[in-house]
Motif scaffolding. Structure first.
Motif, short mmCIF file in Angstrom:
data_model
loop_
_atom_site.label_atom_id
_atom_site.label_comp_id
_atom_site.label_asym_id
_atom_site.label_seq_id
_atom_site.Cartn_x
_atom_site.Cartn_y
_atom_site.Cartn_z
N ALA A 66 0.86 -1.24 -0.21
CA ALA A 66 -0.08 -0.37 0.53
C ALA A 66 0.86 1.22 0.25
CB ALA A 66 -1.04 -0.13 1.44
N LYS A 67 1.71 1.55 0.68
CA LYS A 67 2.74 2.62 1.03
C LYS A 67 3.68 2.62 -0.36
CE LYS A 67 2.77 2.87 5.29
NZ LYS A 67 3.52 3.24 6.88
N SER A 68 4.01 1.27 -1.62
CA SER A 68 4.77 1.39 -2.66
C SER A 68 3.48 1.27 -3.65
CB SER A 68 5.21 -0.09 -2.79
OG SER A 68 6.28 -0.65 -2.11
N LYS A 69 2.94 1.75 -3.43
CA LYS A 69 1.39 2.31 -3.98
C LYS A 69 1.52 3.87 -4.00
CE LYS A 69 -1.72 -2.00 -5.34
NZ LYS A 69 -2.79 -1.76 -5.55
N MET A 70 1.43 4.04 -2.84
CA MET A 70 0.99 5.28 -2.42
C MET A 70 2.84 6.15 -2.96
SD MET A 70 -0.88 5.74 1.06
CE MET A 70 -0.07 7.06 1.31
N LEU A 71 4.12 5.44 -2.60
CA LEU A 71 4.87 6.24 -3.41
C LEU A 71 4.98 6.39 -4.27
CD1 LEU A 71 7.51 7.39 -1.86
CD2 LEU A 71 8.51 5.18 -2.72
N GLU A 72 4.53 5.73 -5.51
CA GLU A 72 4.67 5.63 -7.31
C GLU A 72 3.40 6.54 -7.27
OE1 GLU A 72 2.99 1.79 -8.21
OE2 GLU A 72 5.08 0.79 -7.73
N LYS A 73 2.15 6.53 -7.01
CA LYS A 73 1.13 8.12 -7.26
C LYS A 73 2.33 9.18 -6.20
CE LYS A 73 -2.64 5.50 -6.45
NZ LYS A 73 -4.03 5.35 -5.13
N LEU A 74 2.66 9.18 -5.45
CA LEU A 74 3.40 10.49 -5.05
C LEU A 74 4.17 11.09 -6.29
CD1 LEU A 74 3.68 12.66 -3.25
CD2 LEU A 74 5.23 11.51 -1.75
N GLN A 75 5.47 10.07 -6.30
CA GLN A 75 6.55 10.28 -7.21
C GLN A 75 5.05 10.38 -8.78
OE1 GLN A 75 8.23 6.10 -7.32
NE2 GLN A 75 9.74 7.49 -5.84
N ALA A 76 4.44 10.00 -9.44
CA ALA A 76 3.88 10.59 -10.74
C ALA A 76 3.39 11.68 -10.21
CB ALA A 76 2.76 9.34 -10.54
N GLU A 80 4.48 14.72 -12.82
CA GLU A 80 3.60 15.75 -13.65
C GLU A 80 3.73 17.28 -13.38
OE1 GLU A 80 -0.81 16.23 -14.40
OE2 GLU A 80 -0.22 14.38 -13.50
N ILE A 81 4.36 17.90 -12.13
CA ILE A 81 3.88 18.95 -11.63
C ILE A 81 5.63 19.45 -12.26
CG2 ILE A 81 4.72 20.15 -9.97
CD1 ILE A 81 3.31 18.76 -8.67
N ARG A 82 6.94 18.64 -12.46
CA ARG A 82 8.41 19.14 -12.82
C ARG A 82 7.74 19.22 -14.43
NH1 ARG A 82 10.81 14.83 -11.60
NH2 ARG A 82 10.90 14.14 -9.56
#
Length: 158
Positions: A66-76, A80-82
């Protein structure tokens, strides 16, 4: 055999009452938390059940997933922001270069008008550029200025 089993099952801490109390409190807290989450899920008809269950995991592997998925979403999201910031920066630089080019073109036109104005006959309505600017009208349909026609005013001496 029973004494040996009690020592093996609980290990050295099998007789530690403080540790047993601590385990009971943790279990009680976990049960209360699950009951609260079940109640919250029953009250909520929305799809936010995932958010309510984020902190409840059956195993460490589920928590890691679950935390890996959250981390992937955060990195994505950060990527996107960059990308958006880079795109915005490029558009900004393009707009600034367009503005600078248009300012140079405007300065050229203004200098040409200043030079040509002295060559226009005094009896022509184009000898007064400020008056021509005031009389000009912007046409939205054609996207052009409607400028008064040049007129030469002939004066006759008596």
């Amino acid at each position: 055999l029973k004494m040996l089993e009690q020592q093996v099952v609980g290990g050295e801490q099998a007789q530690n009452k403080d540790l047993k109390e601590k385990h009971k409190r943790r279990k009680k807290y976990a049960d209360e938390r699950r009951l609260q989450l079940v109640a919250a899920l029953q009250e909520s008809n929305e799809d936010s059940s995932e958010m309510a269950l984020l902190n409840v995991y059956d195993s460490i592997q589920e928590e890691v997933r679950a935390k890996s998925k959250m981390l992937e979403k955060l990195q994505a999201a950060e990527t996107e922001i960059r990308d958006l910031q880079l795109e915005f920066g490029l558009e900004k630089m393009d707009y600034l270069s367009t503005i600078r080019r248009q300012e140079r073109d405007l300065m050229l036109c203004q200098q040409l008008l200043d030079q040509v104005q002295s060559l226009v006959r005094r009896d022509c309505n184009y000898s007064n550029l400020e008056k021509i600017k005031r009389e000009s009208i912007w046409d939205e349909e054609s996207g052009r200025w409607k400028i008064p026609e040049p007129v030469i005013q002939k004066t006759q001496l008596p």
